[in-house]
Write an enzyme that holds these catalytic residues in place. Sequence first.
Site, short mmCIF file in Angstrom:
data_model
loop_
_atom_site.label_atom_id
_atom_site.label_comp_id
_atom_site.label_asym_id
_atom_site.label_seq_id
_atom_site.Cartn_x
_atom_site.Cartn_y
_atom_site.Cartn_z
N ASP A 146 24.95 25.71 -36.97
CA ASP A 146 24.22 26.02 -35.74
C ASP A 146 24.25 24.82 -34.78
O ASP A 146 23.89 24.96 -33.62
CB ASP A 146 22.75 26.36 -36.05
CG ASP A 146 22.61 27.71 -36.71
OD1 ASP A 146 23.50 28.56 -36.50
OD2 ASP A 146 21.63 27.92 -37.44
N ASP A 194 -6.90 3.82 -6.64
CA ASP A 194 -5.87 4.86 -6.66
C ASP A 194 -5.43 5.27 -8.06
O ASP A 194 -5.28 6.44 -8.36
CB ASP A 194 -4.62 4.30 -5.97
CG ASP A 194 -4.24 5.17 -4.82
OD1 ASP A 194 -5.08 5.97 -4.43
OD2 ASP A 194 -3.11 5.02 -4.34
N GLU A 241 3.66 2.61 -6.36
CA GLU A 241 4.24 1.88 -7.50
C GLU A 241 3.83 2.46 -8.85
O GLU A 241 4.53 2.31 -9.83
CB GLU A 241 3.87 0.40 -7.43
CG GLU A 241 2.43 0.08 -7.76
CD GLU A 241 1.50 0.58 -6.68
OE1 GLU A 241 0.44 1.06 -7.03
OE2 GLU A 241 1.89 0.52 -5.49
N ASP A 258 16.29 33.08 -33.87
CA ASP A 258 16.62 33.66 -35.17
C ASP A 258 15.52 34.61 -35.57
O ASP A 258 14.42 34.53 -35.05
CB ASP A 258 16.61 32.55 -36.24
CG ASP A 258 17.86 31.74 -36.20
OD1 ASP A 258 18.86 32.24 -35.68
OD2 ASP A 258 17.83 30.60 -36.71
N ALA A 309 0.82 -1.21 0.00
CA ALA A 309 0.00 0.00 0.00
C ALA A 309 0.85 1.25 0.00
O ALA A 309 0.54 2.23 -0.68
CB ALA A 309 -0.89 -0.01 1.23
N ASN A 363 -5.27 0.53 -3.11
CA ASN A 363 -4.04 0.97 -3.76
C ASN A 363 -3.92 0.62 -5.21
O ASN A 363 -3.42 1.38 -6.01
CB ASN A 363 -2.85 0.36 -3.06
CG ASN A 363 -2.47 1.26 -1.98
OD1 ASN A 363 -1.79 2.22 -2.25
ND2 ASN A 363 -2.98 1.02 -0.81
P1 ATP Z 1 18.54 34.79 -39.28
O1 ATP Z 1 19.86 34.48 -38.65
O2 ATP Z 1 17.65 35.59 -38.43
O3 ATP Z 1 17.87 33.65 -39.92
P2 ATP Z 1 19.55 35.76 -41.73
O4 ATP Z 1 18.76 34.97 -42.68
O5 ATP Z 1 19.79 37.18 -42.05
O6 ATP Z 1 18.90 35.88 -40.37
P3 ATP Z 1 21.79 34.25 -42.54
O7 ATP Z 1 20.96 33.31 -43.29
O8 ATP Z 1 22.97 33.79 -41.79
O9 ATP Z 1 20.92 35.01 -41.49
O10 ATP Z 1 22.22 35.38 -43.55
C1 ATP Z 1 23.15 36.35 -43.19
C2 ATP Z 1 23.18 37.44 -44.24
O11 ATP Z 1 23.64 36.88 -45.47
C3 ATP Z 1 21.83 38.02 -44.56
O12 ATP Z 1 21.53 39.10 -43.74
C4 ATP Z 1 22.00 38.49 -45.99
O13 ATP Z 1 22.60 39.75 -46.02
C5 ATP Z 1 22.97 37.48 -46.56
N1 ATP Z 1 22.26 36.43 -47.29
C6 ATP Z 1 21.25 35.68 -46.85
N2 ATP Z 1 20.85 34.81 -47.79
C7 ATP Z 1 21.65 35.00 -48.85
C8 ATP Z 1 21.76 34.40 -50.14
N3 ATP Z 1 20.97 33.41 -50.51
N4 ATP Z 1 22.70 34.87 -50.97
C9 ATP Z 1 23.51 35.86 -50.59
N5 ATP Z 1 23.45 36.45 -49.42
C10 ATP Z 1 22.54 36.04 -48.53
#
Ligand code: ATP
Length: 943
Positions: free
Chosen positions: A669, A772, A308, A350, A304, A768
């Site tokens: 990331d 329970d 468990e 982000d 009891a 129990n």
């Molecule tokens: P978050 O980190 O909020 O997602 P973000 O998209 O701006 O923002 P990143 O994807 O790291 O972050 O991009 C960084 C920067 O690179 C952007 O602010 C932009 O100026 C440039 N960028 C994003 N995408 C491209 C792309 N496809 N070609 C060229 N430059 C890019």
Amino acid sequence: MPDDAISNDHLERLQPHEMHASDVVDALATHPRSGLSSHVAHERLRHYGPNVLAEAPRQPAWLRFILQFRDIQVYLLLAAVAVSLLVWIMEHAHGIPYEAIVIMAIVLLNATFGFVQESRADRALAALSKMTPRESTVVRDGQPQRILSRDLVPGDLLVINEGEHIAADARLVETVAFHTQEATLTGESVPVLKDTEPLEISHVPSDWRNMVFAGTSATSGHARAVVTSTGIHTEFGRIAALLGETREQKTPLQMELDRLGRQLGIAVVAVAVIVVITLVLLEGIHSRKMAVQSLLFGVALAVAATPEGLAAIVTVVLALGVQRMARRGAIVRRLPAVETLGEATIIASDKTGTMTLNEMCVRSIRTASGSTEVSGAGYVPQGSFHLPDGGEIPDILRDEITLILRAAALVNDAALRFSEGAWKIQGDPTEAALLVAAVKAGISLDDLVSQSPRIGEIPFSSERKRMSTLHRLNSRHSPGWIGSHALFTKGAADLLLERCTSEIAAGGPRPLTEQRRREILDASAKMAAAALRTLGIALRPMPQGPPFDPAIDVEQDLMFLGLVGMIDPPRPEARAAVAEAAAAGIRTILITGDHAATALAVARDLGIDTSDGVLTGADLEHMTDDDLAVRLRVSSVFARVDPAHKLRIVRALQANGEIVAMTGDGVNDAPALKAADIGVAMGITGTDVAREAADLVLTDDNFATIVTAIQEGRTIFDNIKKFLRYLLSTNFGEILTLFLGVVLIVLLRGRTNELMLPLLAVQILWINLVTDGAPALALGLDPASADVMCRAPDPANARIIDRSMFVDIGVVASIMAAGTLWVFYQALRDGAIVHGRTMAFTTIVLFQLFNALNARSGTRSIFTGLFSNRWLWATIAASLLLQSVVLNTPLLQHAFGVVALSIGQWAQCAVIASSVVWIVELEKLVRGFIQSRKKAGRASGTF
Ligand code: ATP
């Protein structure tokens, strides 16, 4: 075997790494551009089987049921059955061995309950692992498409992009700066550069640079490859057997409860022994029957008092909660994250796609001769170009716009197509928006690509914040000063400008003066301050053309073409989610790779604290970790950061004692996601690698879903507390009743020839193991309380059973014991022991049911949301019904040693049992009053 399929033997003997790519393509009867036809792929799937490793066989149901009996408590109960059977036999087997049968029935019921719970939890967990199915991109019938990785077949043409898992072994036929991470296979932690050249004879897969392997992932660049083996025939499949099965990890809470369970178990056995010894000493043993009764009583007491159901109920509640979260868009990849969610103090998110919709639309373009506004919405390529004051675009500006948009459409991996009555994009929304703008300017994307074929590229990465492509140009369609080849680059405007030495104006290049540079940066900052995502576009004539060596830094000496600003509207629900998080004591931090001004504008829009301005990646470079930790107490907006900065931010926040939920999507990331207390990956835009590193995956990439998940996490934690409060208080209540009962009755009544137990062994077991469990489980499913997001997070590593819960448990247990014994004693004065026991038995069952209502909150009255948990009421009703069946069915009356009660007697038991509600309500009131006084005292301050 389908006509064109290759026999398994032949496939095994194939040495694709030693062959030319084109020979592998031929040997596997596929096509280097259009892949397999879906018909052939389908046939091959039937022939070769799915691309999966053999799954571990599941334990059959009967075995799982038997395993329920592998429990110390069940052994005790079985011993009890044996003892009672033995006595029955020794007493010449008169009548039916009721006691043994009832205990056995209870053991079976308990096992069934455990089995059902466990199966439910298992099913919920299995459903979870299916929620993020592995997918791969293949070209079939000439079209790229996403398919389940299990459907891959030899001969499939795989398209592999940065961050993706590779799901089969395949021979590379095309690579662009392509690197893979093969640590899972070879232990090599550095990414490996891949190419397509055939190799000399080599027996070690780790040397096969022209192959990719199942179980590895692409860290950068992209590639195409022809699948050569799948499933158990892959290199990974061969070693998978050696890896063995991975066991599901237990959450810290489950471990704490295991510990608690063990400690209670030891304490309980000790108490049982003491009670039995007391019993024997006080009553003396006059007959074999009394001896057996005492022994059974001891066993029942031990059973009891052990809660468990704990571990099983925690698993069910966690698993069901996790399913609920999944329905709301948050998939939990690791169970412990559920508990950590409730403790989160920071969400570091982000911007693009999480806080914003990631539905880009070009709004303004700035070239050497001025600014242009672009109309239109979404990805529909309809809109016009006009001056900011609405005026017509002069020709000179028109030429510049055409040139910059042609460049932007070339250095671009997205695709725009009209299908099923709507414009759809494929790829990165930022790039798609540029394509849309180009079409609005009258540029034909197909013509453009065929006139200026791409012959080399340097892919985009969050660190570089730019990408470039090299093209062969057609002199008829491009200005004469460019020449035969050109490199086109687009990227973060401020950083790109540093690599430019000239700009294109009115028909030709001119040097980029310092003044022009400042003007451009100013213009870029203004666009950013209007929350526009701003990209710079540039080109570089390349007279030498191919070969193009990505190792050489060609992205310099660029000619600046101009700026393109696009809107990315904030998610409508994000603002409310930031506010909700703030009310729950959780600070939101915005971390973006975007421009500082864009970051600030968006943060302001969303209600994120911008009082400390914005810190950029460059600022971070100049800070020590300690400085960063200090700044992070107030700073909530970070711009132009790299993934590596994210890791530093997580660590610094943790050094401040924060519990951090951090979002991410890219390969880079992954370390930050791993380091965060709760790594959150994007389900739509996230890479496989990020998802793998995360604890939580958002199926809708939405910030608001993180807040929802936190709310669910807190609710789950609250509910676990609720049923703990319930189970422990009722268990302690029983022990106290029995212990005091034995002592008091003897003291008050003196010795008799019969054991004056307030409850019999079978009754204790019934309470129990039957009445329970269901209410406890129902408490685990309680809906979220209204204030769940209005209070500060639980402190990290707070004990689940704190002091106030202990006090609650003590108070409730005392009321239960006092009430039950009073009823027993009163009933005993008026009638036989059987009647007394029945009254005590019923009272304690009712006590439990009333207490289930109490347990819903340690502070709130039971009358707030009294009927919001229908499960609880259903289980209360079921328990009441069962109890009345036991009291009113002759056979069960005999087995349980009870008699029927009149309505008045039931009412008497109920009135006494309800005292637990009134007294605890009073306690909650007093506690609330004291706390509000304390708060008021703190608020007014002391002088
Ligand atoms: P978050 O980190 O909020 O997602 P973000 O998209 O701006 O923002 P990143 O994807 O790291 O972050 O991009 C960084 C920067 O690179 C952007 O602010 C932009 O100026 C440039 N960028 C994003 N995408 C491209 C792309 N496809 N070609 C060229 N430059 C890019």
